[in-house]
Scaffold this motif. Structure first.
Motif, mmCIF file in Angstrom:
data_model
loop_
_atom_site.group_PDB
_atom_site.id
_atom_site.type_symbol
_atom_site.label_atom_id
_atom_site.label_comp_id
_atom_site.label_asym_id
_atom_site.label_seq_id
_atom_site.Cartn_x
_atom_site.Cartn_y
_atom_site.Cartn_z
ATOM 1 N N SER A 147 3.747 5.317 -2.435
ATOM 2 C CA SER A 147 3.755 4.210 -1.487
ATOM 3 C C SER A 147 2.457 3.436 -1.613
ATOM 4 O O SER A 147 1.441 3.976 -2.015
ATOM 5 N N ASP A 148 2.518 2.168 -1.262
ATOM 6 C CA ASP A 148 1.333 1.327 -1.297
ATOM 7 C C ASP A 148 1.179 0.631 0.046
ATOM 8 O O ASP A 148 2.130 0.502 0.808
ATOM 9 N N GLN A 201 -0.274 -7.629 -0.036
ATOM 10 C CA GLN A 201 0.346 -6.506 -0.730
ATOM 11 C C GLN A 201 -0.712 -5.826 -1.585
ATOM 12 O O GLN A 201 -1.371 -6.454 -2.397
ATOM 13 N N LYS A 222 -1.874 -2.869 -4.305
ATOM 14 C CA LYS A 222 -1.452 -1.880 -5.289
ATOM 15 C C LYS A 222 -2.636 -0.944 -5.438
ATOM 16 O O LYS A 222 -3.733 -1.385 -5.786
ATOM 17 N N LEU A 240 10.592 -7.473 4.131
ATOM 18 C CA LEU A 240 9.692 -6.315 4.167
ATOM 19 C C LEU A 240 9.811 -5.585 5.507
ATOM 20 O O LEU A 240 9.876 -4.368 5.565
ATOM 21 N N CYS A 286 12.182 -9.476 -1.171
ATOM 22 C CA CYS A 286 11.092 -8.523 -0.995
ATOM 23 C C CYS A 286 11.087 -7.518 -2.133
ATOM 24 O O CYS A 286 10.035 -7.228 -2.718
ATOM 25 N N LYS A 306 9.690 -8.853 -5.240
ATOM 26 C CA LYS A 306 8.227 -8.947 -5.241
ATOM 27 C C LYS A 306 7.617 -7.567 -5.517
ATOM 28 O O LYS A 306 6.629 -7.455 -6.244
ATOM 29 N N ILE A 307 8.233 -6.575 -4.954
ATOM 30 C CA ILE A 307 7.725 -5.216 -5.164
ATOM 31 C C ILE A 307 7.836 -4.830 -6.621
ATOM 32 O O ILE A 307 6.898 -4.311 -7.237
ATOM 33 N N ASN A 326 5.373 -6.887 -8.875
ATOM 34 C CA ASN A 326 3.958 -6.509 -8.828
ATOM 35 C C ASN A 326 3.733 -5.024 -9.061
ATOM 36 O O ASN A 326 2.600 -4.572 -9.093
ATOM 37 N N ASP A 330 4.448 -0.590 -4.525
ATOM 38 C CA ASP A 330 5.543 -0.036 -3.729
ATOM 39 C C ASP A 330 5.249 -0.155 -2.238
ATOM 40 O O ASP A 330 4.910 0.810 -1.562
ATOM 41 N N SER A 331 5.372 -1.351 -1.691
ATOM 42 C CA SER A 331 5.004 -1.578 -0.294
ATOM 43 C C SER A 331 5.975 -0.933 0.676
ATOM 44 O O SER A 331 5.665 -0.773 1.852
#
Lengths: 520, 395
Positions: free
Chosen positions: B195-196, B224, B226, B242, B327, B330-331, B334, B337-338
């Motif tokens: 997880s981020d 976000q 990383k 999100l 969302c 985007k995860i 990038n 892992d938001s």
């Protein structure tokens, strides 16, 4: 009976030298009227209130009556003497006089001076007849006494509004009026070698633990003081731990509180000359109970008890907690509150603990002034008080506004405790806790509370643990500690009292009452 | 006999020993309230020369109470002031700050920790957490906010409602429909494999059409991260996706339905994310059941009709799927892992996770197939009748 013989040989006047009245315990009344007269005259030399009237019974036998002026009922005395002088013509024996002539219901015979004098000094009329070595005591006391009024220290909204007065007879009758049973015992003692104060232990035979009464008697008998002017004298003699700030005996001005305590298996000590009866044994929780708890409906009584518990804690630690939090644990205060406290403290020259001490001591002084001053001046004190513990002090920049609130809440909190002596204990302990809190923060407060708790747990009042029924735990008794259960559920009497008769109401009665209730 | 004779001695000994206990704690740090400088907000930036810049916002208790803060550019006395200093470490910077302050800096009441974007992007935020954990004064429940631009710029804003910009930031994070991320949440997201972290992303905006324009703070979205570096941010559109994927409710969605626009408030979110393996390929089934309320409906459609509601339900579901896909995209793009897809996988397939994925996550996200099922129910249409200004049918 060697001492009697010895006494008989001695002349009465030889006994004039004595310190305490009980030394005359075995001095007999002389057969010779003259000797008695001389003795009493000498004894009461310079006592302008001592009256001695000589008279002749039916113009033949001389006799005299003696009393303390102002302590007898003159009408009754008049009547009694009239009867003696006119009617008596037969045998001049004391027995005859007592049985035939005197219309007074309370007459007793006395052979010795010790008791005789004690009764005369308590307001009886003594009559000594020539050729008789027995004196008569007429119980025609008629002392002026304050009328029964609402107890000022324990007023209620609902409940009886009569309080004890300074006369012990009236006081015992007030209790008797509540509990009309021969099981209500009133054991009488005289304590105080000069004051000869009447003290009565009252209890209900069959409920109270006999060993408790024995213990009280034992402790009372040990008292050897020259004067007892108030129950407080006795309290300090008979309490278990003399150094504890917590009162181990409760006092009350209310006959109904006494009656309630008696029904719980406690005993009460009533002292002549004081409108306060002492209740023994007393546990801590009693200090937080008021008689009205039992008269109002149980919901509000329970809630009010919780309120008292809360404010009990507040009255003890509130200023200390404020000091600890503002000087050690600023992180505990919500940010906005911290900012406003900081803003109001900005111009204050003293550290929080000094500020608190100034305010608390001022408050105590104000309270004391308010109690001691005549009522007319009291109003001035309250006006000044509002200035000192109020916005004027804040405006002057001496104390901060939050401190005023803390002190006020603490003051209110200590007034919510119904018994004054219980509140005093907490008031006193507040100060050391404040000082410790200013040095050690909340940690210090906790240590103090632990010490107090340990002390309380170790205290006893006539053998009953002070924190009972919570420690040691008696589940049944909790119905009247944290809550006040409705009366139908209060059948068992307090177990901590080791009562002989453990039920207030028989089970079958209770049952039938339930059965009678019609379903809707 | 002996016991009673020794009693006072024992007692004195006991009290003495207990008294000594008080002294061993070292708790002798009494500080009056007017000897501390309460930090409301701290800003952290990276200077060009590689030094850290610390900016603190301190209320002035003496100025409070009389005037409310925020002079609004008129130059009136503010109830706080801001000071800043640089240093090679945060501690050094605050040491320098302390050197010109008569009161001890006290950070237990810090509402927000503002991180400048450049620091977040280039340096990473893990350096912040060293000091945050070392000092017990520092609260992990204060919020971490990423500033667009420099942190001190955000702190210099003078929002009208609150006395301090720090307080305003906290209130904004607290607002309904926001994902609250305090230091603890962020640290937890960072240290949990799979997880981020995300953090609220704010900028300074001037109020519009005001008599006296003021500098207000506005939430742009979520930064976000990383690992410990900021890589991107979720703007309004992807932010609602999100939120849904993190099971937060309270946001509003506006979209076109039939011929006009509708705003729906998301009232409840039921979320299930199921990792599955299909032919050895990782696949996530995201199923959402959402309850919503109609906030505004410009279409004049009679929502009391079951058919219309049904239609709206489908439309909202479609919009939600779009947001969620946005969302996820985007995860994946990038590789940050938001949402915590990896964490979910590790719980479902712990063994496989350790053996295959743990080391390389979130790289495998690029090959993952996502299926999104949304079922939406508009529970309240917001009123009991149609638009009250509408002409009735004469009854």
């Amino acid at each position: 009976m060697w001492f009697k013989k010895r006494h008989k040989k001695q002349k009465l006047l030889d006994f004039l030298e004595f310190t305490f009245l009980d030394e005359l315990q075995h001095v007999p009344i002389s057969k010779s009227l003259e000797e008695n007269k001389k003795f009493l005259k000498e004894l009461f030399r310079d006592c302008s209130d001592f009256v001695m009237t000589e008279f002749e019974i039916e113009q033949s036998v001389s006799a005299f009556a003696c009393y303390i002026d102002g302590m007898i009922d003159s009408k009754l005395a008049d009547q009694a003497l009239k009867g003696l002088i006119i009617q008596e013509g037969k045998a001049k024996e004391i027995d005859n006089i007592q049985r035939r002539t005197l219309s007074t219901p309370q007459v007793q015979k006395q052979k010795y001076y010790g008791e005789f004098l004690r009764f005369v000094l308590s307001g009886d009329m003594g009559i000594i007849v020539d050729q008789n070595d027995t004196a008569l005591l007429l119980g025609i006391r008629g002392m002026e006494s304050r009328s029964i009024a609402e107890p000022e220290t324990e007023s209620v909204i609902r409940g009886p509004k009569e309080g004890f007065v300074e006369n012990i007879r009236i006081n015992t009758s007030l209790v008797r009026r509540k509990i009309k049973t021969p099981h209500l015992k009133m054991k009488s003692y005289t304590i105080g070698r000069h004051t000869n104060t009447d003290v009565v232990i009252t209890y209900i035979d069959g409920i109270a633990d006999p060993s408790l009464i024995e213990e009280i008697e034992k402790r009372l008998k040990k008292i050897n003081i020259d004067g007892v002017l108030e129950g407080g004298y006795i309290e300090e003699y008979i309490q278990d731990n003399r150094w504890s700030p917590f009162p181990q005996l409760k006092y009350t001005e209310r006959p109904d509180t006494v009656a309630g305590a008696l029904l719980e298996g406690r005993a009460a000590i009533i002292v002549d000359g004081s409108p306060f009866a002492i209740i023994a044994p007393t546990v801590f929780w009693q200090l937080l109970q008021a008689s009205e708890d039992y008269y109002e409906r149980f919901h509000i009584s329970t809630l009010i008890r919780w309120l008292r518990f809360t404010f009990l804690v507040l009255s003890l630690v509130m200023p200390a907690f404020y000091i600890a939090v503002t000087t050690f644990h600023q992180e505990l205060i919500p940010t906005t509150l911290l900012l406003s406290i900081a803003a109001s403290r900005e111009a204050i020259p003293f550290p929080a603990v000094i500020e608190a001490l100034i305010m608390e001591i001022t408050f105590e002084a104000l309270r004391e002034a308010g109690v001691r001053l005549p009522k007319a001046v009291g109003q001035a004190v309250s006006i000044l008080g509002a200035l000192v513990v109020g916005t004027a002090a804040v405006d002057a920049g001496i104390v901060s506004a939050p401190m005023v609130i803390v002190v006020s809440v603490t003051g209110i909190a200590s007034f919510t405790i119904p018994s004054f002596n219980g509140a005093i204990a907490l008031r006193m302990l507040r100060f050391p806790i404040m000082i410790i809190a200013s040095m050690f923060g909340i940690y210090g407060i906790l240590i103090c509370l632990l010490f107090i708790l340990g002390h309380l747990a170790g205290l006893r009042s006539f053998g009953v643990p002070y924190l009972a029924p919570v420690a040691p735990l008696k589940l049944v008794d909790l119905k009247d500690t944290y809550v006040r259960a409705p009366w139908p559920m209060m059948s068992p009497r307090p177990q901590i009292m080791h009562v002989q008769d453990s039920k207030r109401q028989t089970y079958s009665q209770n049952r039938s009452e339930e059965d009678d209730r019609e379903p809707e | 006999m002996t016991a009673s004779r020794n009693k006072p001695l024992k007692r004195i000994l006991l009290i003495g020993m207990a008294g000594l206990c008080l002294l061993i704690t070292g708790c002798w740090d009494r500080t009056e309230i007017n000897d501390i400088a309460i930090i409301i907000a701290t800003g952290v930036d990276k200077e060009e020369d590689g030094q850290y810049r610390i900016t603190v916002q301190l209320p002035l208790p003496g100025q409070m109470g009389t005037t409310s803060g925020g002079g609004g550019g008129t130059g009136g006395d503010l109830s706080y002031y801001i000071d800043s200093e640089t240093g090679r470490t945060f501690a050094e910077a605050s040491e320098k700050l302390q050197a010109r302050m008569s009161r001890a800096l006290f950070s237990a009441h810090r509402r927000v920790l503002v991180v400048g974007e450049s620091l977040a992007r280039e340096d990473g935020i893990s350096s912040i957490f060293d000091l945050a954990i070392r000092m017990p004064e520092n609260r992990l429940t204060s919020y971490l906010i990423v500033a667009k631009g420099q942190a001190w710029e955000l702190m210099q804003a003078q929002p009208k409602f609150e006395r301090f910009s720090g307080e305003a930031m906290r209130e904004l994070v607290h607002a309904p429909g926001m994902i609250r991320t305090n230091l603890k949440d962020i640290a937890q997201a960072m240290n949990t494999p799979g997880s981020d972290a995300i953090a609220v992303y704010m900028e300074v905006k001037e109020s519009q059409k005001s008599l006296q324009p003021s500098e207000e703070l506005e939430v742009i979205g979520y930064a976000q991260f990383k690992n410990d570096k900021m890589v991107d941010y979720f703007d309004r559109d992807s932010a609602s996706g999100l939120m849904l994927l993190r099971k937060w409710e309270g946001q509003r969605m506006t979209f076109k339905w039939r011929d006009n626009y509708v705003t729906v408030h998301i009232q409840a979110v039921h979320l299930r994310i199921d990792p599955q393996f299909e032919n050895g390929r990782l696949k996530y089934n995201v199923s959402l059941r959402v309850e919503g309320n109609v906030i505004e409906d410009l279409t004049q459609v009679d929502l009391r009709q079951q058919a219309n509601i049904q239609d709206l339900n489908e439309k909202v579901a479609e919009e939600i799927e779009k947001a969620v896909r946005n969302c996820i995209q985007k995860i994946v793009k990038n590789r940050a892992d938001s949402v915590g897809f990896g964490k979910i996988l590790s719980r479902e397939y712990p063994r496989l996770w350790v053996e295959q994925y743990k080391e390389i996550w979130p790289e495998p996200l690029k090959d993952v197939e996502f299926t999104v099922n949304v079922f939406c129910e508009v529970e309240r249409i917001g009123r009991t009748t149609t638009n009250i200004s509408k002409k009735g049918d004469g009854t």
